[in-house]
Design an enzyme around this catalytic site. Structure first.
Site, mmCIF file in Angstrom:
data_model
loop_
_atom_site.group_PDB
_atom_site.id
_atom_site.type_symbol
_atom_site.label_atom_id
_atom_site.label_comp_id
_atom_site.label_asym_id
_atom_site.label_seq_id
_atom_site.Cartn_x
_atom_site.Cartn_y
_atom_site.Cartn_z
ATOM 1 N N ASN A 180 59.667 10.119 27.387
ATOM 2 C CA ASN A 180 61.081 9.713 27.434
ATOM 3 C C ASN A 180 61.283 8.970 28.745
ATOM 4 O OD1 ASN A 180 63.842 9.471 27.580
ATOM 5 N ND2 ASN A 180 64.232 11.671 27.895
ATOM 6 N N LYS A 215 63.844 7.329 29.772
ATOM 7 C CA LYS A 215 65.220 7.331 30.297
ATOM 8 C C LYS A 215 65.602 5.907 30.732
ATOM 9 C CE LYS A 215 64.497 12.106 31.419
ATOM 10 N NZ LYS A 215 64.890 13.275 32.191
ATOM 11 N N HIS A 255 69.811 14.490 23.763
ATOM 12 C CA HIS A 255 69.249 14.823 25.081
ATOM 13 C C HIS A 255 70.372 15.363 25.971
ATOM 14 C CE1 HIS A 255 67.412 14.466 29.005
ATOM 15 N NE2 HIS A 255 66.254 14.457 28.379
ATOM 16 N N GLU A 285 71.082 14.854 28.915
ATOM 17 C CA GLU A 285 71.748 13.843 29.745
ATOM 18 C C GLU A 285 72.809 13.092 28.946
ATOM 19 O OE1 GLU A 285 68.198 11.913 31.181
ATOM 20 O OE2 GLU A 285 67.693 13.727 32.298
ATOM 21 N N GLU A 298 64.417 21.845 25.741
ATOM 22 C CA GLU A 298 64.452 21.336 27.111
ATOM 23 C C GLU A 298 65.485 22.110 27.936
ATOM 24 O OE1 GLU A 298 62.684 17.090 27.227
ATOM 25 O OE2 GLU A 298 64.856 16.990 27.254
ATOM 26 N N GLY A 309 63.628 17.201 35.258
ATOM 27 C CA GLY A 309 63.616 16.364 36.454
ATOM 28 C C GLY A 309 63.719 17.138 37.761
ATOM 29 N N SER A 362 60.017 18.878 33.255
ATOM 30 C CA SER A 362 58.979 18.846 34.295
ATOM 31 C C SER A 362 57.588 19.188 33.773
ATOM 32 C CB SER A 362 59.353 19.757 35.467
ATOM 33 O OG SER A 362 60.581 19.342 36.047
#
Ligand code: PGA
Length: 258
Positions: A13, A15, A99, A101, A170, A176, A216
């Site tokens: 991914n 991003k 996701h 985010e 996730e 991250g 991560s």
């Protein structure tokens, strides 16, 4: 992993990283070091403007390209949005949906559900993300939260389509941050996700769904995470931006499974 019943999938991914020119460079490098063995499916979900370059450069390879989001509507007055069939027509095989985010930007469980339906109607494989916040984990409501997210995401999707969906667990606190879930923590929730799917759609379908871990994951911790029985692959952010690291994760998926 369990290759007898389901696919192993290593998905990147990107991003909001890399330009089309950088995509070209990355793909050339990836191609030159890509392992020949076919023990897993490989996907790279890239920014929309990088899709044409990614599809073109990876055409003769086993790497499937994906979008990072799609709109639930087939077309219309939605400035800045991209419909699922546009991704398909551009050569995509996958699309990430829900996701954290994007959820943080206001995407709801109902949106996620509608987007999965749109993606499947356009013959894309949705990679559906779920995950709890640190606050939820500390309050011991992780499993309840994940149950709700899965039920809402899969609501009204016909049984025969469920096995084509990829779920990515996730935990938000691991994305991250360099703070990976331990293999045990990740396995516990991935196993729970499979139990929820089993209760909703039966054992045969639950057994066939690939469930990925993301947060991560890197070339150092991938082997141990992928050794868990209910972790069928990874959704990788940071480490998917460096060809050598991404390839090492693909290689980590080459291990005996039950
Ligand atoms: P990360 O991102 O690997 O950089 O933590 C994972 C993701 O958000 O999909």
């Amino acid at each position: 992993m369990n290759r007898k019943y389901r696919k192993t999938v290593i998905a990147g991914n990107w991003k909001m990283n890399k330009t089309p020119s950088e995509t070209k460079e990355f793909m050339a490098e990836l191609k030159s070091i890509m392992p020949k063995g076919r023990w897993c499916d490989v996907a790279l979900c890239v920014p929309a403007v990088c899709i044409p370059t990614a599809v073109r450069t990876m055409r003769e390879t086993r790497v499937g390209i994906g979008g990072e989001n799609c709109n639930a509507n087939p077309s219309g007055a939605y400035t800045g949005e991209i419909a699922a069939n546009m991704l398909t027509d551009a050569g995509c095989k996958y699309v990430i949906i829900g996701h954290s985010e994007r959820r943080a930007m206001g995407e709801t469980d109902a949106d996620v559900n509608a987007k999965i339906k749109a993606a499947m109607a356009a013959e894309l494989i949705p990679i559906v993300c779920v995950g709890e916040s640190l606050e939820q984990r500390e309050a011991n409501v992780t499993n309840d939260w994940i149950t709700l997210q899965i039920k809402m995401a899969l609501n009204g999707i016909p049984e025969e389509k469920i096995r084509k969906i990829i779920v990515a667990y996730e935990p938000i606190w691991a994305i991250g941050t360099g703070r990976t879930a331990t293999p045990e923590q990740a396995e516990e929730v991935c196993e729970h996700i499979r139990t929820v799917i089993r209760k909703l759609f039966g054992a045969k379908i639950a057994r066939a769904v690939s469930i990925l871990y993301g947060g991560s994951m890197n070339e150092k911790n991938a082997f141990e995470l992928l050794a868990q029985p209910d972790i069928d692959g990874g959704l990788i952010g940071g480490a998917s931006l460096v060809p050598e690291k991404f390839v090492k994760i693909i290689e980590a998926a080459n291990q005996p499974t039950i």
